[in-house]
Design a protein around this motif. Structure first.
Motif, PDB file in Angstrom:
ATOM      1  N   TYR A  76      31.169  -1.572  -3.429  1.00 54.95           N
ATOM      2  CA  TYR A  76      31.366  -2.300  -5.157  1.00 54.95           C
ATOM      3  C   TYR A  76      32.003  -1.262  -5.181  1.00 54.95           C
ATOM      4  O   TYR A  76      32.089  -0.090  -5.942  1.00 54.95           O
ATOM      5  N   LYS A  77      33.558  -1.417  -6.043  1.00 55.31           N
ATOM      6  CA  LYS A  77      34.554  -0.413  -6.742  1.00 55.31           C
ATOM      7  C   LYS A  77      34.276  -1.140  -8.621  1.00 55.31           C
ATOM      8  O   LYS A  77      34.674  -2.357  -8.611  1.00 55.31           O
ATOM      9  N   ASP A 119      32.914   4.096  -7.334  1.00 56.09           N
ATOM     10  CA  ASP A 119      32.552   3.687  -5.627  1.00 56.09           C
ATOM     11  C   ASP A 119      30.819   3.923  -5.215  1.00 56.09           C
ATOM     12  O   ASP A 119      30.680   4.773  -4.875  1.00 56.09           O
ATOM     13  N   GLY A 143      35.484  -6.456  -7.559  1.00 54.80           N
ATOM     14  CA  GLY A 143      35.180  -5.064  -6.934  1.00 54.80           C
ATOM     15  C   GLY A 143      34.743  -5.071  -5.692  1.00 54.80           C
ATOM     16  O   GLY A 143      34.120  -3.742  -5.393  1.00 54.80           O
ATOM     17  N   PHE A 144      34.286  -6.230  -5.201  1.00 55.77           N
ATOM     18  CA  PHE A 144      33.700  -5.881  -3.844  1.00 55.77           C
ATOM     19  C   PHE A 144      34.703  -5.778  -3.212  1.00 55.77           C
ATOM     20  O   PHE A 144      35.969  -6.852  -2.857  1.00 55.77           O
TER      21      PHE A 144
END
Length: 260
Positions: free
Chosen positions: A100-101, A110, A67-68
């Motif tokens: 980061y998502k 997000d 996610g980063f």
């Protein structure tokens, strides 16, 4: 019932499933993508950055499967730092961002930060026509976005002065954008935004809107056409004083992009 045949069939099914699982490619730990393109006029939140002239642009994006993400993007032919802020330097833009998502409760989130850098700019410096009237143009914002289906709502806030405007710490921007897949490689993207820049007279606050149609041409190429406008007053903050040019004038623009 023939037990031995049943057992053999079950073993064959398990073996086949295992082989299928092994043949499926594993998800990569990260992706790295590059892009280059050009637009007939570079608009940032509805405001022309290039005095209604073309701009060459390029970027790179790194995304980890956890996610980063990190990225960088650049644009050429900037005019507003010299024409609006009275600087003698500042011809291009470099954006650096990361965040980061993640997903939770059926929503996509997000969270990140971006810094808009204008290398070499001397906005507000002694010896320029904007001396004492502006600060350095470089700007950093934090942001948080929430996505539901094709719709994303994003909030950004500046840390320090916004684009060289004195005493504009805490400038805010709301961004409501949707992406609709029309089929045949076509995507329609309506957008509505609201910019607030405190302590500016006349008011620098305005709403911007855009409607963009993008066509995927295949092999990494795409083309787009957009209609962009704002609610900014044509006699207010965004009037370029030297020749009376309005930086937020409504218009239609085209762009091309190659991603690899």
């Amino acid at each position: 019932m023939n037990t031995s045949k049943t057992v053999l069939a079950a073993l064959a099914l398990i073996a086949g499933s295992a082989a299928l699982a092994q043949s499926k490619p594993a998800e990569p730990d990260y992706t790295l993508a590059f892009n280059v393109g050009a637009v007939s006029d570079y608009r940032f939140r509805g405001i022309t950055q290039t005095a209604n002239q073309p701009s060459l642009q390029a970027g790179v994006d790194y995304a980890h499967k956890g996610g980063f993400y990190l990225g960088a993007w650049a644009a050429s032919n900037l005019k507003w730092i010299k024409e609006f802020n009275g600087a003698s330097k500042g011809d291009y833009e470099v954006d650096l961002y990361g965040g980061y998502k993640f997903t939770a409760m059926g929503l996509g989130f997000d969270v990140g930060a971006i810094t808009y850098q204008y290398p070499g700019n001397d906005s507000g410096a002694t010896g320029t026509t904007g001396a004492g009237l502006y600060s350095k143009a470089d700007t950093t914002e934090g942001y948080v976005g929430v996505t539901y289906g094709p719709i994303t709502l994003k909030y950004s806030q500046s840390f320090g002065d916004f684009l060289g405007n004195l005493n504009s710490n805490g400038s805010r921007y709301w961004d409501l954008t949707a992406n609709f897949d029309l089929g045949n490689g076509l995507t329609l993207t309506p957008h509505l935004g609201s910019q607030t820049v405190p302590n500016q007279s006349p008011s620098a606050d305005y709403t911007d809107y855009a409607l963009t149609l993008t066509k995927d041409l295949g092999k990494g190429f795409s083309a787009s056409v957009a209609v962009v406008g704002t609610s900014a007053s044509s006699s207010g903050f965004y009037l370029q004083s030297s020749d009376g040019r309005f930086l937020a004038k409504e218009g239609a623009f085209v762009g091309v992009k190659y991603t690899f």
